[in-house]
Scaffold this active site. Structure first.
Site, PDB file in Angstrom:
ATOM      1  N   GLU A 155      -6.018 -10.809  -1.155  1.00 29.82           N
ATOM      2  CA  GLU A 155      -6.840 -10.570   0.045  1.00 29.82           C
ATOM      3  C   GLU A 155      -8.317 -10.439  -0.316  1.00 29.82           C
ATOM      4  O   GLU A 155      -9.013  -9.533   0.176  1.00 29.82           O
ATOM      5  CB  GLU A 155      -6.369  -9.292   0.755  1.00 29.82           C
ATOM      6  CG  GLU A 155      -4.886  -9.267   1.071  1.00 29.82           C
ATOM      7  CD  GLU A 155      -4.449  -8.034   1.866  1.00 29.82           C
ATOM      8  OE1 GLU A 155      -5.303  -7.306   2.404  1.00 29.82           O
ATOM      9  OE2 GLU A 155      -3.225  -7.809   1.945  1.00 29.82           O
TER      10      GLU A 155
ATOM     11  N   HIS B 237     -10.177  -6.216  -2.107  1.00 31.45           N
ATOM     12  CA  HIS B 237     -11.201  -5.871  -1.108  1.00 31.45           C
ATOM     13  C   HIS B 237     -12.319  -5.117  -1.822  1.00 31.45           C
ATOM     14  O   HIS B 237     -12.246  -3.909  -2.016  1.00 31.45           O
ATOM     15  CB  HIS B 237     -10.603  -5.013   0.004  1.00 31.45           C
ATOM     16  CG  HIS B 237      -9.583  -5.731   0.829  1.00 31.45           C
ATOM     17  ND1 HIS B 237      -9.919  -6.812   1.627  1.00 31.45           N
ATOM     18  CD2 HIS B 237      -8.256  -5.561   0.970  1.00 31.45           C
ATOM     19  CE1 HIS B 237      -8.822  -7.257   2.231  1.00 31.45           C
ATOM     20  NE2 HIS B 237      -7.803  -6.521   1.847  1.00 31.45           N
TER      21      HIS B 237
ATOM     22  N   GLU C 163       0.798  -1.238   0.000  1.00 30.99           N
ATOM     23  CA  GLU C 163       0.000   0.000   0.000  1.00 30.99           C
ATOM     24  C   GLU C 163       0.828   1.285   0.000  1.00 30.99           C
ATOM     25  O   GLU C 163       0.607   2.176   0.813  1.00 30.99           O
ATOM     26  CB  GLU C 163      -0.963  -0.016   1.200  1.00 30.99           C
ATOM     27  CG  GLU C 163      -1.855  -1.252   1.204  1.00 30.99           C
ATOM     28  CD  GLU C 163      -2.800  -1.314   2.401  1.00 30.99           C
ATOM     29  OE1 GLU C 163      -2.691  -0.458   3.288  1.00 30.99           O
ATOM     30  OE2 GLU C 163      -3.645  -2.228   2.425  1.00 30.99           O
TER      31      GLU C 163
ATOM     32  N   ASN D 145       2.078  -5.167  -3.153  1.00 29.93           N
ATOM     33  CA  ASN D 145       0.691  -5.541  -2.841  1.00 29.93           C
ATOM     34  C   ASN D 145      -0.125  -4.294  -2.494  1.00 29.93           C
ATOM     35  O   ASN D 145       0.315  -3.457  -1.707  1.00 29.93           O
ATOM     36  CB  ASN D 145       0.756  -6.482  -1.618  1.00 29.93           C
ATOM     37  CG  ASN D 145      -0.559  -7.164  -1.303  1.00 29.93           C
ATOM     38  OD1 ASN D 145      -1.199  -7.720  -2.194  1.00 29.93           O
ATOM     39  ND2 ASN D 145      -0.962  -7.129  -0.036  1.00 29.93           N
TER      40      ASN D 145
ATOM     41  N   ASP E 125     -12.130 -10.240  -0.596  1.00 32.39           N
ATOM     42  CA  ASP E 125     -13.390 -10.311   0.143  1.00 32.39           C
ATOM     43  C   ASP E 125     -14.350  -9.317  -0.501  1.00 32.39           C
ATOM     44  O   ASP E 125     -13.933  -8.419  -1.218  1.00 32.39           O
ATOM     45  CB  ASP E 125     -13.225 -10.088   1.664  1.00 32.39           C
ATOM     46  CG  ASP E 125     -12.594  -8.770   2.047  1.00 32.39           C
ATOM     47  OD1 ASP E 125     -12.438  -7.888   1.183  1.00 32.39           O
ATOM     48  OD2 ASP E 125     -12.256  -8.604   3.245  1.00 32.39           O
TER      49      ASP E 125
HETATM   50  C1  XIL Z   1      -5.928  -6.490   8.582  1.00 20.45           C
HETATM   51  C2  XIL Z   1      -6.251  -7.664   9.481  1.00 20.45           C
HETATM   52  O1  XIL Z   1      -7.172  -8.492   8.835  1.00 20.45           O
HETATM   53  C3  XIL Z   1      -6.806  -7.175  10.818  1.00 20.45           C
HETATM   54  O2  XIL Z   1      -6.974  -8.262  11.715  1.00 20.45           O
HETATM   55  C4  XIL Z   1      -5.872  -6.137  11.405  1.00 20.45           C
HETATM   56  O3  XIL Z   1      -6.457  -5.608  12.587  1.00 20.45           O
HETATM   57  C5  XIL Z   1      -5.599  -5.029  10.423  1.00 20.45           C
HETATM   58  O4  XIL Z   1      -5.078  -5.578   9.229  1.00 20.45           O
HETATM   59  N1  XIL Z   1      -4.771  -4.843   3.883  1.00 20.45           N
HETATM   60  C6  XIL Z   1      -3.767  -5.673   4.316  1.00 20.45           C
HETATM   61  C7  XIL Z   1      -3.991  -6.556   5.477  1.00 20.45           C
HETATM   62  O5  XIL Z   1      -2.735  -5.768   3.636  1.00 20.45           O
HETATM   63  O6  XIL Z   1      -2.799  -6.803   6.195  1.00 20.45           O
HETATM   64  C8  XIL Z   1      -5.049  -6.003   6.392  1.00 20.45           C
HETATM   65  O7  XIL Z   1      -5.286  -6.969   7.425  1.00 20.45           O
HETATM   66  C9  XIL Z   1      -6.298  -5.683   5.633  1.00 20.45           C
HETATM   67  C10 XIL Z   1      -6.019  -4.632   4.571  1.00 20.45           C
END
Ligand code: XIL
Length: 380
Positions: A287, A258, A181, A222, A289
């Site tokens: 990641e 996401h 990020e 990422n 969802d």
């Molecule tokens: C999130 C976790 O799922 C949580 O449990 C934590 O509190 C915060 O981080 N992008 C990412 C992940 O790269 O590492 C993040 O994970 C979600 C967003």
């Protein structure tokens, strides 16, 4: 982002499944014709009704993963969490325990115990591991964010951290998210401690040191909102192109995935993954969802299925897209409700481990996808 109409989402899902049907009817998988390249594990078509996700994905050559949290793995009241984490996925990412605040809570004092626990779970279940994440602006320890550092000092802190963590798991981790990020939505660099103190050079250094510590690990940049073609993914593309031209070992792009049913699914994702592939880079959905504003409706459930389908189909269609990982597999252990107020239902299983239209859509897409050779370098 653009608001979407539920109708276009449903239509898009239809187009995608039709398209995959055309490429790979199920019968073609069961009886490949002469000259077809078939992965060794593809001799038997998986049974859609009973197979796990990892079994359904095996014939595609793409790994199917999840983020895993340590605590629920040993929750005596919830054996289902560990059982599904072990059985459904052939790839795992530590949801938190490989992040800086856990692995180096005080300067130079490393705490790898939770990460070791996670690695042992993966090994016990014959799962490949994605390491996540070496450099980020979140989940940093206070000693680091509250300290006053010169450029040389912060570079040395960064180098030692990367060398220690990557070195610890050398030869055991398939892929590392080296940098997480680092861009804003408009494609400018995000203002982080790394950029402020070191300048944009920190990026090349991080990849170079990670590569020295484990030359076989696939090194990823990422980020979120870089699934499709947009100013942010343009910036990632430009950075990767420039760095690779200089010989910096940035080998892959992770699109976090996401999504929300409030917004359009990223229909330009195949084009985006294809342009990174043309640079010689691997990609992965890291990641996935698809969250919703609660309460759920049938239309939102369908839109969620579409979001997962667009991402999975895009990855399946691009041979250099090597894995698809969901960020938690159950709404019971999922980050969305804690971060997005009033939202949830983002995972493939609900909070009582019931499946959803999205679960079925993912299973069907995997079953219908063409056979393929294992994607990416061989896992350790
Ligand atoms: C999130 C976790 O799922 C949580 O449990 C934590 O509190 C915060 O981080 N992008 C990412 C992940 O790269 O590492 C993040 O994970 C979600 C967003």
């Amino acid at each position: 982002m653009i608001r979407k109409s539920g109708l276009s989402a449903v239509a898009a899902a239809g187009v995608l499944s039709t398209c995959l049907f055309a490429i790979a009817p199920l019968s073609a998988q069961a009886a490949p014709t002469a000259g077809t390249v078939v992965a060794p594990q593809a001799t038997k078509a998986p049974d859609l009704a009973t197979a796990t996700l990892r079994q359904l994905a095996a014939h595609t050559g793409m790994k199917f993963g999840t983020a895993v949290a340590n605590e629920p793995l040993v929750d005596p009241d919830d054996p289902t969490y560990a059982q599904l984490a072990a059985s459904q996925f052939d790839l795992v990412t530590a949801e938190n325990v490989m992040k800086w605040d856990t692995t180096e809570p005080s300067q130079g004092q490393f705490n790898f115990a939770p990460a070791d626990t996670f690695m042992a779970f993966a090994a016990a279940n014959k799962q490949t591991v994605r390491g996540h994440t070496l450099l980020w602006h979140n989940q940093l320890p206070a000693w680091l964010t509250e300290g006053t550092w010169t450029k040389a000092q912060l570079l040395e802190i960064m180098r030692q951290h990367i060398v220690a963590e990557v070195g610890r798991y050398k030869g055991k981790i398939w892929a590392w998210d080296v940098l997480n990020e680092a861009f804003n939505e408009d494609g400018t660099y995000r203002d982080t401690i790394w950029l402020r103190v070191i300048g944009p050079d920190y990026i090349a250094k991080a990849f170079t040191w990670a590569h020295e510590a484990d030359p076989k690990a696939i090194l990823f940049y990422n980020d979120y909102n870089i699934e499709g073609v947009n100013p942010k993914s343009d910036a990632v593309y430009a950075m990767a192109k420039t760095l690779r031209a200089k010989g910096v070992p940035i080998q892959a792009v992770g699109v976090q995935g996401h999504l929300s049913t409030e917004y359009d699914a990223p229909d330009s994702m195949p084009a985006n993954l294809a342009r990174f592939a043309k640079l010689g880079m691997y990609s992965a959905v890291t990641e996935a969802d698809v969250r919703s504003v609660l309460p759920m409706t049938p239309a939102k459930r369908q839109s969620q299925a579409n979001g997962y389908s667009v991402m999975l189909a895009s990855c399946l269609l691009e041979k250099k897209c090597i894995s698809f990982t969901v960020w938690g597999f159950t709404d019971k252990v999922q980050w969305v409700p804690g971060v997005f107020e009033g939202e949830g239902y983002a995972a493939l299983w609900d909070d009582t481990y019931q499946t959803k239209p999205a679960t079925e859509a993912v299973r069907r897409l995997l079953a219908l996808a063409p056979n393929g050779k294992p994607r990416g370098p061989k896992a350790p």
